[in-house]
Structure formats: structure tokens, C-alpha cells
Design a protein around this motif. Structure first.
Motif, short mmCIF file in Angstrom:
data_model
loop_
_atom_site.label_atom_id
_atom_site.label_comp_id
_atom_site.label_asym_id
_atom_site.label_seq_id
_atom_site.Cartn_x
_atom_site.Cartn_y
_atom_site.Cartn_z
N PHE A 97 0.60 -1.34 0.08
CA PHE A 97 -0.28 -0.01 0.35
C PHE A 97 0.85 1.33 0.11
O PHE A 97 0.95 2.34 -0.62
N ALA A 98 1.62 1.02 0.76
CA ALA A 98 2.91 2.29 1.16
C ALA A 98 3.60 2.28 -0.72
O ALA A 98 3.22 3.52 -0.73
N ALA A 99 4.45 1.29 -1.15
CA ALA A 99 5.01 1.63 -2.36
C ALA A 99 4.37 1.61 -3.22
O ALA A 99 4.36 1.60 -4.04
N ASP A 100 2.96 1.45 -3.54
CA ASP A 100 1.58 2.29 -4.48
C ASP A 100 2.34 3.35 -5.41
O ASP A 100 2.53 4.21 -5.42
N TYR A 101 2.47 2.58 -7.00
CA TYR A 101 3.53 4.13 -7.74
C TYR A 101 2.44 4.84 -7.44
O TYR A 101 2.87 6.36 -7.66
N THR A 102 1.25 4.98 -7.24
CA THR A 102 0.16 5.80 -7.86
C THR A 102 -0.31 7.05 -6.96
O THR A 102 -0.01 7.80 -6.63
N ARG A 103 0.70 6.16 -5.87
CA ARG A 103 0.30 6.82 -4.47
C ARG A 103 1.73 7.58 -4.12
O ARG A 103 1.86 8.32 -2.85
N ASN A 104 2.87 7.29 -4.26
CA ASN A 104 3.96 8.46 -4.64
C ASN A 104 3.41 9.28 -6.11
O ASN A 104 5.41 9.56 -6.34
N LYS A 105 3.20 9.63 -6.61
CA LYS A 105 3.55 10.42 -7.56
C LYS A 105 3.33 12.02 -7.32
O LYS A 105 3.96 12.37 -7.87
N ASP A 106 3.47 12.53 -5.84
CA ASP A 106 3.66 14.11 -5.41
C ASP A 106 4.77 14.08 -5.48
O ASP A 106 5.50 15.32 -5.76
N LYS A 107 5.90 12.78 -5.18
CA LYS A 107 7.01 12.91 -4.97
C LYS A 107 7.72 13.38 -6.64
O LYS A 107 9.06 13.83 -6.35
N LEU A 108 7.31 12.60 -7.30
CA LEU A 108 7.33 12.97 -8.85
C LEU A 108 6.73 14.63 -9.68
O LEU A 108 7.84 15.06 -10.54
N LEU A 109 5.92 15.13 -8.82
CA LEU A 109 5.81 15.94 -8.52
C LEU A 109 6.50 17.12 -8.42
O LEU A 109 7.05 18.66 -9.08
N ASP A 110 7.43 17.04 -7.59
CA ASP A 110 8.50 17.53 -6.64
C ASP A 110 9.47 17.90 -7.53
O ASP A 110 9.77 18.87 -7.61
#
Length: 360
Positions: A97-110
Motif C-alpha cells: 500500500f505504501a509503495a504503490d506507484y500511484t500513491r507516490n506521484k507527489d514525489k514525482l511532482l516535486d
């Protein structure tokens, strides 16, 4: 004189007795129907019958079925204790759940914002450097100013390239972490599934060998399952296997139905011989079957090879080495034989119905 008479009478009696006791049994060929068959032993088993084994070691926590119950393919049969693996599965779910790609898109936005900022700095420093370069070509400004603008431009260019590289690295790492965590969750769930023993077929539970609270070590089957249709498994001696073909009629006798005879036909023959028993396995199905059957009922069978009407036959005990018979007087006569069953042998040539033969 009386002694000599008694001795003579005794001798005559002895010779008569010897002659009578040494008179051999004899017969003549008879016309009969003869059927050649191959003997086999076997047992009844349920179609698709198989032994159920637990894949993991542990205490049997729950038994979901009873003997005689109907089950569907995939239905749970046994639950083996899996508390430790359940915790591992829950942990894998959290990580996934924590590593799900869609849930970490904020890091890519930064990271994208960092690229945009680096690009703006690069454009600004590039314009400043070009302006200073033009002035320097007209001998305006100092060399130090020119070199400072060039250094700022090169630094901004390197920062822009680094920002794009970091973005691509971050994107790849996020995808990798997401994929790995999902795979680890799937592996954990598969391992957890091993603790639930399920039916492989639609069928009937014929036997349960464990009770709740017992330990399953995977060495012995915990249950036996099969369909409600039955097949016959036959064991055939290696010397007879070349005579066996699919479709041949089989006569079945069972201790459970002592006064009855049933018919079946051969449906398959295993090509590999059992080295230990020097026999082959074949399967047959009933063409007329008993009203009630159970797995593992023993049986005896005769597989019909061929049948001949009105054949010239003699009892098998009169044949010598499958080639000769003994005529009255002890003379051997060569004969050509045909079909054989357990009592009779067909005579093709060598003697006829009038020939008297004696037991060797």
C-alpha cells in the motif's frame, strides 16, 4: 503243494492290482465352444480419485467437510494453522500500500518542479552569459565578469541535467518498489493459501484421515477424493500384455457380489511396466455394473482375447509342452494347437475326434 498254490494266487492278485492301479486316464477330443482370455487382478477406484496432501507442516485448525460430502473444485477442505504467515501477509499488504506507484506521484511532482526551476535558471544564466559574451567581444566589461557569467551558465546547465536524471531515477525506483511490493504480497498470499487445502475436482469425499488438532507433516494423505463414477484398475502379467487391446471385453467377479458376474471393457493401457511386480496397469469401465460400488473393492477379471464356436478341443492337462499328446500305448503325437482357456485347448491338426489319448 499248498504253499506253492498260495504263492501263485498271491502273485496273480498282485499283478491284477498293479495293472488296475496303473491304468491311465484317457479321453477323445470333443467339439466345444472355447474362449481365450487373460487373467488379471484389480480393484475398483473412483474416477479421478486422488490423495489429498497438505503442502505445509502445521496443526489442522479446521476441517470443513465430512466423509461422504460432495465438494466443488476449489472448495476448502482443511485449514492449517498459519498465524505467523498471516502476520507476514498483513505486513506485505502495508508495504504494498505504501509503495504503490500511484500513491507516490507527489514525489514525482516535486521532482518535476525541480526540473522546471532548473530550466528557468538555465535560461536566465544562458541569456546573461550571451549578453556578457557580446559585451566582451566589444571590449566592454572585465574578463572576470565574463568568466563569472560563463560559470553560472555551466552550473545551471549541470543542475538542469541533474534534475532530469534525478526525476528519471526516482520514477524508476518508485515503479520498482511498487512492483516488488506487489510481488511480495502475492507470494505471501500464495504461501498463506498453502495453509488452506482445497479440492482439485468436483467430487465426493471418500475418506478423511485426520482430525482437528492433529499435526499435518505432508507425509501421508489427509483425505481421498474422487468422482461418483467408478473405473476398474487391472494388473496384467508381463507375459500376457501383448494380447491386451483397448475395447476388449472384461468379465468381472467380486467378493462383494459372489453370485454375480459383471462386464466391462478395456479403455486404456499404461505403456510402462512396474519393475517391482513385473506387471502392467490397465483401466476398464463397466458396461453393466453393480447397483452399489465403493473404492478399493477387490476383484478378479478375465479379459476376453477371442472366442471360437464348435472347436475341436481336449482338456489342457492332456497337452505336453503345448505341442504333443500321448496316444494309447504311450506313443507321442505332435499336434497344432489354437485357442486356450483355463480348462481346454483347441486342436487344429494332428488328431481327430476318434483319436484316443491318455493322460501323460
Amino acid at each position: 503243494m499248498k504253499f506253492e498254490q498260495k504263492l501263485f494266487l498271491s502273485l496273480i492278485f498282485s499283478l491284477t492290482l498293479y495293472s488296475c492301479t496303473n491304468k491311465k486316464e484317457s479321453t477323445t477330443p470333443e467339439t466345444k465352444n472355447i474362449t481365450e482370455s487373460v487373467y488379471a487382478t484389480g480393484f475398483i477406484k473412483a474416477k479421478n480419485q486422488y490423495e489429498v496432501f497438505g503442502q505445509t507442516t502445521g496443526v489442522i485448525e479446521k476441517i470443513f467437510v465430512q466423509e461422504g460430502a460432495h465438494v466443488k473444485k476449489g472448495a476448502p477442505l482443511f485449514q492449517i494453522d498459519n498465524k505467523n504467515f498471516k502476520i507476514a501477509t498483513d505486513n506485505a499488504k502495508l508495504v504494498s500500500f505504501a509503495a504503490d506507484y500511484t500513491r507516490n506521484k507527489d514525489k514525482l511532482l516535486d521532482a518535476e518542479k525541480t526540473i522546471d526551476l532548473a530550466k528557468k535558471n538555465l535560461i536566465y544564466d544562458s541569456l546573461q552569459f550571451q549578453r556578457q559574451k557580446n559585451l566582451w567581444s566589444k571590449n566592454i566589461g572585465s574578463k572576470l565578469q565574463y568568466e563569472q557569467k560563463e560559470l553560472n551558465y555551466q552550473r545551471s546547465k549541470a543542475e538542469y541535467i541533474k534534475a532530469k536524471t534525478n526525476y528519471n531515477d526516482l520514477k524508476r525506483q518508485l515503479k520498482l518498489a511498487s512492483g516488488q511490493s506487489k510481488n511480495n504480497l502475492e507470494i505471501a498470499q500464495l504461501k498463506e493459501d498453502d495453509f488452506v487445502v482445497k479440492s482439485e475436482i468436483n467430487g465426493l469425499v471418500y475418506q478423511i484421515n485426520k482430525e482437528e488438532g492433529e499435526i499435518n507433516r505432508g507425509e501421508k494423505p489427509v483425505a481421498i477424493i474422487g468422482t461418483e463414477d467408478f473405473i476398474i484398475e487391472l494388473s496384467i502379467d508381463e507375459k500376457d500384455i501383448v494380447k491386451i487391446k483397448k475395447g476388449q471385453q472384461v468379465i468381472i467377479r467380486m467378493d462383494s457380489y459372489k453370485s454375480q458376474v459383471f462386464e466391462a471393457k478395456v479403455i486404456s493401457i499404461e505403456p510402462m511396466m512396474n519393475i517391482r511386480t513385473r506387471s502392467f496397469q490397465a483401466e476398464a469401465i463397466f458396461t453393466n455394473k453393480p447397483t452399489k460400488l465403493f473404492p478399493n473393492l477387490s476383484l478378479e477379471a478375465n479379459i476376453i482375447i477371442q472366442t471360437k464356436q464348435n472347436a475341436l478341443t481336449i482338456p489342457r492337462k492332456y497337452i505336453i509342452n503345448d505341442t504333443y499328446v500321448m496316444l494309447e500305448g504311450g506313443q507321442l503325437q505332435k499336434v497344432e494347437t489354437g485357442l486356450m482357456d483355463y480348462e481346454l485347448v483347441e486342436i487344429i491338426s494332428g488328431i481327430d475326434k476318434s483319436t484316443k489319448i491318455q493322460l501323460p
